[in-house]
Design a protein around this motif. Structure first.
Motif, PDB file in Angstrom:
ATOM      1  N   LEU A 245      23.210  10.504   6.726  1.00 43.91           N
ATOM      2  CA  LEU A 245      22.163  11.193   5.975  1.00 43.91           C
ATOM      3  C   LEU A 245      21.077  10.196   5.588  1.00 43.91           C
ATOM      4  CD1 LEU A 245      21.401  13.933   4.698  1.00 43.91           C
ATOM      5  CD2 LEU A 245      22.526  13.130   2.622  1.00 43.91           C
ATOM      6  N   CYS A 246      19.843  10.558   5.867  1.00 41.49           N
ATOM      7  CA  CYS A 246      18.721   9.713   5.475  1.00 41.49           C
ATOM      8  C   CYS A 246      18.172  10.227   4.147  1.00 41.49           C
ATOM      9  CB  CYS A 246      17.635   9.736   6.536  1.00 41.49           C
ATOM     10  SG  CYS A 246      16.216   8.732   6.056  1.00 41.49           S
ATOM     11  N   PRO A 247      18.122   9.374   3.132  1.00 38.29           N
ATOM     12  CA  PRO A 247      17.690   9.839   1.811  1.00 38.29           C
ATOM     13  C   PRO A 247      16.183  10.052   1.690  1.00 38.29           C
ATOM     14  CG  PRO A 247      18.149   7.487   1.741  1.00 38.29           C
ATOM     15  CD  PRO A 247      18.507   7.959   3.125  1.00 38.29           C
ATOM     16  N   CYS A 248      15.419   9.550   2.643  1.00 38.07           N
ATOM     17  CA  CYS A 248      13.960   9.610   2.478  1.00 38.07           C
ATOM     18  C   CYS A 248      13.375  10.998   2.721  1.00 38.07           C
ATOM     19  CB  CYS A 248      13.293   8.590   3.378  1.00 38.07           C
ATOM     20  SG  CYS A 248      13.606   6.906   2.835  1.00 38.07           S
ATOM     21  N   HIS A 249      13.698  11.594   3.875  1.00 43.90           N
ATOM     22  CA  HIS A 249      13.115  12.906   4.190  1.00 43.90           C
ATOM     23  C   HIS A 249      14.176  13.888   4.650  1.00 43.90           C
ATOM     24  CE1 HIS A 249      10.071   9.714   5.131  1.00 43.90           C
ATOM     25  NE2 HIS A 249       9.472  10.380   4.169  1.00 43.90           N
ATOM     26  N   GLY A 250      15.414  13.591   4.359  1.00 48.45           N
ATOM     27  CA  GLY A 250      16.482  14.534   4.667  1.00 48.45           C
ATOM     28  C   GLY A 250      16.928  14.566   6.111  1.00 48.45           C
TER      29      GLY A 250
ATOM     30  N   ASN B 251      18.923   1.912  10.389  1.00 44.07           N
ATOM     31  CA  ASN B 251      17.619   2.495  10.103  1.00 44.07           C
ATOM     32  C   ASN B 251      17.405   3.838  10.785  1.00 44.07           C
ATOM     33  OD1 ASN B 251      17.127  -0.731  10.326  1.00 44.07           O
ATOM     34  ND2 ASN B 251      16.185   0.198   8.545  1.00 44.07           N
ATOM     35  N   CYS B 252      16.894   4.760  10.010  1.00 44.91           N
ATOM     36  CA  CYS B 252      16.530   6.085  10.508  1.00 44.91           C
ATOM     37  C   CYS B 252      15.428   5.937  11.562  1.00 44.91           C
ATOM     38  CB  CYS B 252      16.016   6.910   9.327  1.00 44.91           C
ATOM     39  SG  CYS B 252      15.504   8.576   9.746  1.00 44.91           S
ATOM     40  N   THR B 253      15.484   6.764  12.601  1.00 47.65           N
ATOM     41  CA  THR B 253      14.470   6.670  13.658  1.00 47.65           C
ATOM     42  C   THR B 253      13.171   7.393  13.287  1.00 47.65           C
ATOM     43  OG1 THR B 253      15.389   8.608  14.785  1.00 47.65           O
ATOM     44  CG2 THR B 253      16.164   6.436  15.499  1.00 47.65           C
ATOM     45  N   HIS B 254      13.130   8.004  12.095  1.00 52.30           N
ATOM     46  CA  HIS B 254      11.887   8.626  11.649  1.00 52.30           C
ATOM     47  C   HIS B 254      10.953   7.541  11.125  1.00 52.30           C
ATOM     48  CE1 HIS B 254       9.588  11.309   8.648  1.00 52.30           C
ATOM     49  NE2 HIS B 254       9.026  11.392   9.837  1.00 52.30           N
ATOM     50  N   LEU B 255      11.227   7.038   9.922  1.00 57.14           N
ATOM     51  CA  LEU B 255      10.368   5.997   9.365  1.00 57.14           C
ATOM     52  C   LEU B 255      11.154   4.776   8.899  1.00 57.14           C
ATOM     53  CD1 LEU B 255       7.753   8.168   7.419  1.00 57.14           C
ATOM     54  CD2 LEU B 255       7.471   7.017   9.620  1.00 57.14           C
ATOM     55  N   GLY B 256      12.397   4.668   9.328  1.00 59.29           N
ATOM     56  CA  GLY B 256      13.127   3.422   9.126  1.00 59.29           C
ATOM     57  C   GLY B 256      13.946   3.285   7.866  1.00 59.29           C
TER      58      GLY B 256
END
Ligand code: FES
Length: 161
Positions: A116-121, A98-103
């Motif tokens: 690479l996180c697909p949600c917010h880049g 999980n990304c540490t931004h919003l998961g």
């Protein structure tokens, strides 16, 4: 003809009952949140991921594991994933998916050697540190060990890289 007093009394009781029901529904999550430190199970266990021979040195692969922070009734939602890399003969690194931004679940790009996180880049380097985008922290890590030829991940105690 209907008696207006009894109708008024009836409507006031219905209103009180509905208000009470709405109050319970609205306040239940707040009480659950406030009491969660007391009732949340603190499970911690080594989870067998697979034989050490299954993993090639230098490769990063996605593995499945049980989320230990989930509640007992979580069912299938307790299943999660992690990115496991075999660094050397007996050394592994495991990153939370999980990304540490919003998961959102991050993807590993082998050629670029980036997560690479697909949600917010959000972009993470191969060591889990933030390369670009909104993530406020590096990818979290799981403890990992090799026991009797099996790779095991400690399903608890996520740590910053
Ligand atoms: S959730 Fe990953 S960048 Fe926002």
């Amino acid at each position: 003809m209907t008696d207006p007093v009894s109708r008024r009394r009836f409507l006031s009781r219905v209103t009180l009952a509905l208000s009470g029901a709405i109050g319970v529904v609205v306040s239940a999550p707040i009480f659950a949140y406030l009491l969660s430190p007391l009732i949340k199970p603190t499970r911690q266990s080594w989870q067998r991921i697979g034989s050490i021979d299954k993993f090639k040195i230098g490769k990063t692969v996605q593995v499945a594991l049980e989320d230990p922070s989930s509640l007992a009734w979580a069912g299938q939602t307790a299943r999660t994933a992690a990115w496991l890399r075999r660094d050397s003969e007996a050394s592994f690194t495991v990153f939370a998916v999980n990304c540490t931004h919003l998961g959102c679940p991050v993807n590993w790009l082998e050629d670029a050697r980036l997560f690479l996180c697909p949600c917010h880049g959000g972009v993470y380097n191969a060591d889990g540190s933030v390369a670009a985008g909104p993530p406020p922290h590096p990818l979290l890590r799981y403890e990992v060990r090799v026991q009797n030829g099996e790779v095991e991940i400690l399903g608890r105690g996520l740590q910053f890289s």
